[in-house]
Write an enzyme that holds these catalytic residues in place. Structure first.
Site, short mmCIF file in Angstrom:
data_model
loop_
_atom_site.label_atom_id
_atom_site.label_comp_id
_atom_site.label_asym_id
_atom_site.label_seq_id
_atom_site.Cartn_x
_atom_site.Cartn_y
_atom_site.Cartn_z
N SER A 119 0.85 -1.13 0.01
CA SER A 119 -0.01 0.02 0.13
C SER A 119 0.89 1.42 -0.11
O SER A 119 1.76 1.24 0.55
CB SER A 119 -0.94 0.11 1.27
OG SER A 119 -1.68 1.20 1.19
N HIS A 169 2.07 12.28 -0.88
CA HIS A 169 1.67 13.62 -0.89
C HIS A 169 2.66 14.65 -1.03
O HIS A 169 3.63 14.89 -0.45
CB HIS A 169 1.23 13.85 0.89
CG HIS A 169 0.07 13.20 1.15
ND1 HIS A 169 -1.17 13.24 0.75
CD2 HIS A 169 0.06 12.08 2.01
CE1 HIS A 169 -2.08 12.48 1.49
NE2 HIS A 169 -1.24 11.56 2.29
N HIS A 209 -2.93 7.35 -4.33
CA HIS A 209 -2.87 6.24 -3.47
C HIS A 209 -2.95 4.98 -4.36
O HIS A 209 -3.57 4.93 -5.49
CB HIS A 209 -3.98 6.07 -2.54
CG HIS A 209 -4.60 4.67 -2.22
ND1 HIS A 209 -5.64 4.00 -3.00
CD2 HIS A 209 -4.22 3.86 -1.14
CE1 HIS A 209 -5.90 2.82 -2.25
NE2 HIS A 209 -4.87 2.75 -1.30
N ASN A 216 -3.01 0.46 -3.76
CA ASN A 216 -2.81 -0.57 -2.94
C ASN A 216 -3.24 -2.10 -3.74
O ASN A 216 -4.24 -2.10 -4.50
CB ASN A 216 -3.97 -0.54 -1.98
CG ASN A 216 -4.05 -1.66 -0.92
OD1 ASN A 216 -5.06 -2.54 -1.24
ND2 ASN A 216 -3.27 -1.81 0.05
N VAL A 217 -2.37 -2.98 -3.48
CA VAL A 217 -2.73 -4.49 -3.92
C VAL A 217 -2.54 -5.56 -2.89
O VAL A 217 -1.68 -5.29 -2.18
CB VAL A 217 -2.03 -4.79 -5.27
CG1 VAL A 217 -2.40 -3.93 -6.43
CG2 VAL A 217 -0.37 -4.65 -4.84
N HIS A 243 -6.62 7.88 -16.09
CA HIS A 243 -7.57 6.80 -16.42
C HIS A 243 -7.42 6.07 -17.60
O HIS A 243 -7.46 4.77 -17.53
CB HIS A 243 -8.59 7.47 -16.65
CG HIS A 243 -9.44 7.98 -15.24
ND1 HIS A 243 -10.29 7.32 -14.42
CD2 HIS A 243 -9.50 9.19 -14.64
CE1 HIS A 243 -10.80 7.92 -13.38
NE2 HIS A 243 -10.21 9.01 -13.62
N HIS A 275 -20.57 11.93 3.81
CA HIS A 275 -20.95 12.90 5.13
C HIS A 275 -20.70 14.40 4.21
O HIS A 275 -21.33 15.37 4.83
CB HIS A 275 -20.16 12.86 6.35
CG HIS A 275 -18.81 12.76 6.00
ND1 HIS A 275 -17.86 11.65 5.69
CD2 HIS A 275 -17.69 13.80 6.32
CE1 HIS A 275 -16.60 11.90 5.54
NE2 HIS A 275 -16.48 13.07 6.18
N GLY A 300 -3.13 -4.26 14.19
CA GLY A 300 -2.01 -4.03 13.19
C GLY A 300 -1.28 -2.84 14.02
O GLY A 300 -1.42 -2.24 14.94
N ARG A 301 0.06 -2.73 12.94
CA ARG A 301 0.95 -1.62 13.69
C ARG A 301 0.27 -0.14 13.28
O ARG A 301 0.51 0.08 12.12
CB ARG A 301 2.36 -1.75 12.90
CG ARG A 301 3.36 -0.82 13.54
CD ARG A 301 4.78 -1.47 12.75
NE ARG A 301 5.77 -0.68 13.49
CZ ARG A 301 6.44 0.35 12.41
NH1 ARG A 301 5.74 0.61 11.27
NH2 ARG A 301 7.55 0.97 12.91
#
Length: 298
Positions: free
Chosen positions: A90, A94, A104, A106-107, A143, A173, A257-258
């Site tokens: 992951s 920034h 971002h 993540n796999v 994309h 929200h 988790g950490r």
């Protein structure tokens, strides 16, 4: 189901991404290896106060346990309480320059063993782009590269995974998306292990071609206090999503988790304002009007 092959790929992916980012930033990532008391461990590469990246993290983890966390069984209630293992890479970047978007990727792969001994698996992941000042050419490039990653596996995947991303990276929200989206998938186990693993590899391997040209194009754009102020304000949305909605964050916390690794995605500086809205006709308003809206970029 060769989990060793998945782990080998993920570790190689982490090394390759860190090496490429170090070329762009001209600063070195700090390596932080860790072990998990309840089983497993991982390694985080972190860069703070770089020349290009104000904060960047690329994390690998391989953890396991005797009882599946609730957040991992939302769509598979029959696996509640089963033994499990999870591994993944992951990253969140920034950049310092407000004209360079955050991103971002993540796999991940989960395996669980049912009481009858059957082992089940599923893959998940994706990547998305979060600009503060939008550029159509950047969104189209990102994309299109995501589409290129999926097209070899069927023309139906990109529309499906793009919509999934749009729906997932949405702050209910606030009634607004986090950024311009990308692709997202979860619970992928069909048609077979090898195909799902190949999709994961393609998504991961297309991340650098999707993002690095944008970062290199924007990282040296001149900016002032106004742009920096807006960047910090919009980063607040990133924090809100990660703490309130993100399944990966919730899973990590629920599975003991950490904490440092789980919160690696947080931006270093953020602002909030009460009921603030950009003035019409400004570049800041353009982000809301033209980019934070549902759109097919390719």
């Amino acid at each position: 189901m060769d989990s060793a092959a998945v782990k080998k790929f993920l570790l190689g992916l982490q090394d390759a991404i860190v090496a490429r980012l170090e070329q762009v930033d001209e600063e070195k990532f700090r390596r932080d290896s860790w072990e998990r008391q309840n089983g497993g461990g991982g390694c985080c590469f972190i860069l703070e106060e770089g020349k290009v990246l104000e904060r960047g993290g690329v994390a690998f983890s391989h953890v396991m346990g005797d009882k599946m966390p609730v957040s991992a069984t939302a769509h598979r209630p029959e696996l509640a309480g089963c033994s499990w293992e999870a591994m993944g890479v992951s990253l969140v970047l920034h950049p310092r320059n407000p004209y360079a978007p955050a991103t971002h990727m993540n796999v991940r792969m989960f395996m669980a063993k049912k009481p009858d001994g059957e082992t089940v698996f599923w893959f998940g992941g994706g990547t998305d782009l979060t600009p503060y000042y939008g550029f159509a050419e950047d969104a189209v490039h990102f994309h299109q590269t995501c589409k290129n990653a999926l097209d070899p596996f069927g023309a139906h995947l990109h529309p499906k995974f793009k919509k999934w991303c749009d729906d997932y990276f949405f702050l209910k929200h606030r009634n607004e998306p986090r950024g311009v989206g990308g692709i997202f998938f979860d619970d992928l186990s069909e048609p077979d292990f090898d195909t799902c693993f190949a999709i994961q590899q393609s998504v991961a391997n297309h991340f650098i071609p999707a993002y690095l040209p944008i970062l290199e194009r924007r990282k040296d754009t001149p900016y002032g206090e106004r742009e920096r102020d807006f960047q910090l304000y919009r980063r607040g949305r990133y924090v809100e999503f990660n703490l309130v909605i993100d399944r990966g964050t919730i899973f990590g916390l629920q599975s003991n988790g950490r904490t440092e690794s789980i919160l690696l995605s947080m931006p270093p500086l953020v602002k909030w304002r009460y009921d603030w809205h950009p003035e019409k006709g400004t570049p800041e308003a353009k982000l809301h009007e033209e980019f934070l809206v549902p759109k097919d970029w390719v």
